[in-house]
Each structure stands twice: as C-alpha cells, then as structure tokens.
Design a protein around this motif. Structure first.
Motif, short mmCIF file in Angstrom:
data_model
loop_
_atom_site.label_atom_id
_atom_site.label_comp_id
_atom_site.label_asym_id
_atom_site.label_seq_id
_atom_site.Cartn_x
_atom_site.Cartn_y
_atom_site.Cartn_z
N TYR A 29 -18.25 -5.94 25.04
CA TYR A 29 -19.83 -5.98 25.34
C TYR A 29 -20.47 -5.05 24.62
O TYR A 29 -19.81 -4.00 23.96
N GLU A 32 -19.46 -1.03 23.41
CA GLU A 32 -18.14 -0.98 23.81
C GLU A 32 -17.12 -0.40 22.83
O GLU A 32 -17.41 -1.09 21.77
N GLU A 137 -20.18 14.40 6.46
CA GLU A 137 -19.77 16.00 6.18
C GLU A 137 -19.06 15.87 4.55
O GLU A 137 -18.25 16.40 4.54
N ARG A 187 -10.75 15.90 12.44
CA ARG A 187 -12.15 15.87 11.77
C ARG A 187 -12.58 14.33 11.76
O ARG A 187 -13.85 14.01 12.11
N ASP A 190 -13.19 13.14 15.27
CA ASP A 190 -14.52 13.72 15.66
C ASP A 190 -15.75 13.07 15.11
O ASP A 190 -16.74 12.69 15.68
N ARG A 193 -15.91 9.64 16.71
CA ARG A 193 -16.80 9.68 18.07
C ARG A 193 -18.08 10.03 18.10
O ARG A 193 -18.99 9.49 18.74
N ASN A 197 -21.17 7.38 19.46
CA ASN A 197 -22.19 7.82 20.45
C ASN A 197 -23.71 7.71 19.93
O ASN A 197 -24.47 7.50 20.60
N ARG A 214 -7.56 7.41 24.02
CA ARG A 214 -8.27 7.88 25.26
C ARG A 214 -9.41 8.48 24.87
O ARG A 214 -10.42 8.73 25.55
N LEU A 215 -9.63 9.14 23.62
CA LEU A 215 -10.75 9.85 23.05
C LEU A 215 -11.61 8.91 22.89
O LEU A 215 -12.88 9.24 23.29
N ASP A 218 -13.45 2.56 25.54
CA ASP A 218 -13.71 2.56 26.78
C ASP A 218 -12.74 1.63 27.57
O ASP A 218 -12.36 1.70 28.66
N LYS A 219 -12.38 0.60 26.71
CA LYS A 219 -11.48 -0.36 27.41
C LYS A 219 -10.28 -0.53 26.27
O LYS A 219 -10.39 -0.09 25.05
N LEU A 233 -9.61 -0.70 31.63
CA LEU A 233 -10.48 0.46 31.62
C LEU A 233 -9.32 1.33 30.68
O LEU A 233 -8.22 1.49 31.23
N ASP A 235 -8.78 4.50 30.97
CA ASP A 235 -8.24 5.68 31.74
C ASP A 235 -7.18 4.94 32.75
O ASP A 235 -6.43 5.55 33.21
N GLN A 236 -7.67 3.60 33.19
CA GLN A 236 -6.90 2.99 34.23
C GLN A 236 -5.77 2.53 33.53
O GLN A 236 -4.61 2.84 34.23
N GLU A 239 -3.41 5.77 33.08
CA GLU A 239 -3.14 6.73 34.33
C GLU A 239 -2.42 5.83 35.26
O GLU A 239 -1.58 6.26 36.23
#
Ligand SMILES: Nc1ncnc2c1ncn2[C@@H]1O[C@H](COP(=O)(O)OP(=O)(O)OP(=O)(O)O)[C@@H](O)[C@H]1O
Ligand SMILES: Nc1ncnc2c1ncn2[C@@H]1O[C@H](COP(=O)(O)OP(=O)(O)OP(=O)(O)O)[C@@H](O)[C@H]1O
Ligand SMILES: [Mg+2]
Ligand SMILES: [Mg+2]
Lengths: 256, 224
Positions: A29, A32, A137, A187, A190, A193, A197, A214-215, A218-219, A233, A235-236, A239
């Motif tokens: 989607y 994501e 950078e 770096r 980062d 990421r 966002n 993980r960082l 989303d899925k 997901l 995290d799912q 974990e």
C-alpha cells in the motif's frame, strides 16, 4: 477503501530448470515499506527484478496503481513499460557502481536522471542536483567530481540521490547497505530511514540483515526455495514467528 | 472500549523439540473508556503477551480482541498499521534505540508520520520533554547513551505524544526514582481524565494505588 499501489498474483520465474521464485502473491500500500528476507539463493533478487522490470517472469500478474491509474505491468507495450519504469519506479543496487556512471560527474549522474524524465533547463537541473547532494550529505563542492573519487558510502548516497530525485512512486532496494562497512552502513540506513519518513516513500527492500528490516520495514516476507513461507507486520514476524524456518532465522541473531 | 473475548495463546518452539507453551485459554476481559486496568500476576503469566496481542505484534491463536469495532485477530497487516497510527499508543518495557536519531526526533516521529507539521511537532515534543524532566542538553543526543530511566522516559514520551484513545503500558514506572515516577503517574492520570482507555503493567503497589486502577489478576483469569 485504499487500493494497493502494487498487487502481485502468482508470480513465477525459473532459469531453465532452476526455480528463481514461485507463486508469489502480495500487496503493498502507498507509503509502506516491505522487507524481503531469506537465505542466499531463496529468490529475493529474482522477485524484485521481476517487479521492477529487470526480468521477465514466466507467469503471474503485476498490477501497479499509481494516482488511480492502473498499470498491468506485464501486459503493456515495451515503450509504455520503459516509460513507466523511468518515471514511476527506481532501483537502488547493492553495488552503487551498477547504478551510476563512473565516468560522469556526480552532478552529471543526477542531471541525466532528471533529463530522462523531461527536465531541460540547466539552471534548474543544477540547483536540484545541489539540493539533493545536500540531502544525502555529500558536500556540494564535490558536484563536478567523478564518482571514482568517492568512498563506498558516498557512492551509495549518490546512487540514492540519483534514484529519488525524480520522485518515483515505488522504490526497490537490493541489499543497499550490503557492501559497506558497519559504521558506514549506519549512516546510509539512517539516510534511507529519514527519506522514507520525509517523502512518505513506498519501498521494497531486500536485506539479509534482520536489524535493517526491523528498523525500516512495516511489513516483511520471508522467502525460502523461491516461495514466501511467512509474511506479516515486521514486528509480528520477528517477535512471534509462526514457521520453523523463521524461528531459526530470528533466533540466530541477537536483539532484533 | 477494548474487549478481549475467549482468547487462546500459545507458543510452539520448533527448534526446541516443538515444545508448546500454553499461555492463555479462554481469556476474557473488558476495558471501558477512561478506565485504567492493571494486569497482575507473576513473571511469565502472560502480561506482556496480552499487550502485544492487542497491539498486533503477537498472533491471536483463537478468540477475538475488539477495538473500535474491529477484531485485531482478523485484520490485515495494513489495517493494523492504520489502527496503530490512529488509535493505539504502546510503550514497550525498553526503548528500542535507533542509532544516530536524537531524542527529540524519536519523539517527533509519530507526529510527523501522521502528517503533523514540523513546527507543531517540535513544540509539542519540547513541552513533553520539559514535562518529563529531561535535561535540555540531552534533547539533541541519541538516547543510545542515556541512563535506563532517561531512556524509559523517552520511550514514554514517544508513546504519549499523540492523543490516541488507547494506551498500552508495559512497566512504564519500572526503573524510575520516586520523583520521576510521580511525573509519569500524573501524565497517565491526565490521559485517563481525557477518556483514554489504558491497560498497564505496574510492578509496584504505589503506582497502582495512585492511579486508582482496576486490577485483573491473571492467576484467577487463567485458571481453568
Ligand atoms: N541468471 C541466472 N541464471 C541461472 N540461475 C539463476 C540466475 N539468477 C539467479 N539464479 C538462481 O535462482 C535462484 C534464486 O536466486 P536469487 O539471486 O534470486 O537469490 P537471492 O535470494 O537474491 O540470493 P542472495 O541473497 O545470495 O543474493 C538461485 O538458485 C540462483 O542460483
Ligand atoms: N516471543 C515469544 N516466544 C516464545 N515464548 C514466549 C514469547 N513471548 C513470551 N513467551 C512465553 O510466554 C509466557 C508469558 O510471557 P510474558 O512475557 O507475557 O510474561 P509476563 O507476565 O509479561 O512476565 P514478566 O513479568 O516477567 O515480564 C512465558 O512463558 C514466556 O516464556
Ligand atoms: Mg540477491
Ligand atoms: Mg512482561
């Protein structure tokens, strides 16, 4: 109801009698980030090469839906496909040398990409290129230098700038931090990421590093022998993995 | 309202001879708006697992967890992502530190991700950092090197920064001194006064008393 920006159905690709990927179905989607993990040879690169138009799959369906315009990726003409890839997709290679022209200056690499989608005005191209050097950078005084004078991390950041400057809608990344030292990796990660966002990017990223997934993601999907054995997901899946293979993968690294 | 209905949860450890850990069978409880519910029971009974099932990071084997008339057990990944963004704040027991990102950015991120403008997000985050008694010289540093209590407060700030109707708190007052614990307790109270449904795990009697919680004793709930 939100429509997936990318919907894949029963996608398969073999190399003679070697399975590349098999019966892959998934949806992504807008905004994501999807992570793809799996052992070497599990079909990760094959899959994203099919999705990004670098490889022709044997079977299946790939539907992009961008700004309410549906594109049946495997059933359009070659020229339409080339145009779609140029304007709507981007591919960040593991080795930045595969995504850059090393005998063209940093600014030239970025400028070429802009020109490929129709930019003509030299001043605009130059100022946009400078802005993006800054975003990733790299000191703007390096704009006329050849990429061969750049470090590995700088090259990767330049490749990212070149890919994102035209505001593509779906971005593919194959192990974008794979060839870099650990300190440089942080770096680049980062940077990815913060761009994800800030620009609300839709990304499919391949990485064998679960911490990267993980960082950023989303899925995620877990691949083995060319098929998807678990998805959900991030995290799912990390974990509370439901498959034996995923549990093995997760338990073999610390603190993901 | 949060409704946990006939929930079963177990873990199968494939790489340890398929050992099966059954955590819950037929777990039921409800949380009303503005209510603070404290999950109680010995280590390993499943307190954190409940929060993770509600947040969608643990699979619900059987039964339903209803939030906003949606059943978490049957939602797709993107529906859960959306529900988290619009409705559920979660404070894990430990902060997952992201290298190179400053404390301020860690707190602003949930706001920016849901479309708040930078200026607004900045102001809100600064206010919360002040409320949480975090030294100004730490704001622009990565929490990587912070003390346990400082990291915990950053984690709380990240979970509290948005106005969401549901809050899940895994030991939010665990590693804090009494002054900072009282600050957190007051923040939780303020959320509750605004109608937020809160499920928490509080190891100390003091926090539970001060927050006037309704206790759910998992020793009783999970006896069968
Ligand atoms: N051009 C090719 N010709 C023949 N076989 C290929 C080709 N490319 C890939 N394969 C095979 O297809 C399978 C999947 O390969 P793929 O490159 O997709 O794996 P991967 O998951 O990306 O692995 P890695 O993590 O090592 O990059 C492997 O068995 C591989 O040997
Ligand atoms: N991801 C997981 N994989 C396998 N088993 C798990 C997992 N998470 C929890 N468990 C098991 O489930 C049970 C409940 O764990 P949980 O963390 O929910 O307990 P808790 O009540 O929060 O304990 P504590 O007070 O020690 O934090 C324990 O037996 C634990 O070992
Ligand atoms: Mg590969
Ligand atoms: Mg716990």
């Amino acid at each position: 109801m939100i429509i997936p920006i990318l919907k894949v159905t029963n996608l398969s690709k073999s190399y003679d009698n070697i399975v590349g990927c098999k019966n892959i179905s998934m949806s992504l989607y807008p905004g994501e980030v999807l992570g793809i993990v799996g052992e070497s040879g599990s079909g990760k690169t094959t899959l994203i090469n099919c999705l990004s138009g670098n490889l022709e799959p044997d079977r299946g369906k790939i539907i992009f839906n961008i700004n309410n315009k549906e594109t049946d990726f495997l059933n359009i003409s070659e020229s339409e496909k080339r145009k779609f890839i140029r304007t709507d997709l981007a591919f960040v290679h593991q080795n930045p040398r595969d995504g850059l022209r090393l005998n063209v200056s940093a600014g030239g690499n970025i400028g070429e990409k802009l020109m490929s989608v129709g930019y003509r005005h030299y001043g605009n191209i130059r100022s946009l290129a400078t802005k993006w050097m800054n975003k990733v950078e790299i000191d703007k005084s390096r704009i006329d230098d050849l990429p061969i004078t750049f470090s590995g991390g700088m090259l990767q950041r330049l490749q990212i700038a070149k890919n994102l400057i035209t505001s593509p809608n779906v971005i593919f990344m194959d192990e974008p931090t794979g060839g870099l030292d650990v300190s440089v990796q942080a770096r680049v990660l980062d940077l990815i990421r913060s761009l994800v966002n800030e620009l609300n990017l839709t990304v499919i990223i391949v990485s064998h590093d679960l911490a990267v997934i993980r960082l950023l993601a989303d899925k995620m999907i877990v691949m083995k022998n060319g098929t998807v054995i678990e998805s959900g997901l991030s995290d799912q899946v990390l974990e509370d993995p439901q498959q034996e293979y995923t549990q093995l993968l997760v338990s073999s690294v610390l603190n993901v | 309202m949060i409704e946990v209905k006939k929930v079963n949860k177990s873990f199968t450890l494939f790489n340890q001879n398929n050992a099966k850990i059954t955590v819950f069978k037929n777990l039921n409880f409800k949380v009303n708006p503005g209510e603070i519910v404290a999950l109680k029971g010995p280590s390993g009974i499943g307190k954190s697992s409940i929060l993770k099932m509600i947040y969608g990071s643990y699979i619900i084997d059987k039964g339903a967890i209803i939030i906003n008339n949606k059943n978490i057990a049957t939602l797709s990944a993107q529906e859960i992502l959306k529900l988290r963004k619009t409705s559920i704040g979660y404070v894990s027991q430990f902060l997952k530190v992201i290298p190179r990102i400053s404390a301020l950015d860690v707190i602003m991120e949930p706001l920016l991700n849901s479309g708040d403008n930078k200026n607004n997000a900045y102001k809100k985050s600064i206010k919360l950092l002040k409320d949480l008694n975090i030294e100004k010289n730490l704001w622009h540093l990565s929490p990587l090197t912070f003390s346990g209590g400082e990291q915990q407060r950053i984690n709380i700030a990240r979970g509290f920064i948005k106005d969401l109707p549901y809050l899940l708190l895994d030991e939010p007052t665990a590693s804090l001194d009494s002054r900072n614990r009282d600050i957190i307790i007051n923040l939780i109270k303020a959320k509750s006064n605004r109608g937020v449904s809160i499920i928490g795990i509080f190891h100390d009697e003091y926090s539970r008393k001060k927050l006037n919680v309704r206790e759910i004793d998992l020793n009783i709930e999970t006896k069968h």
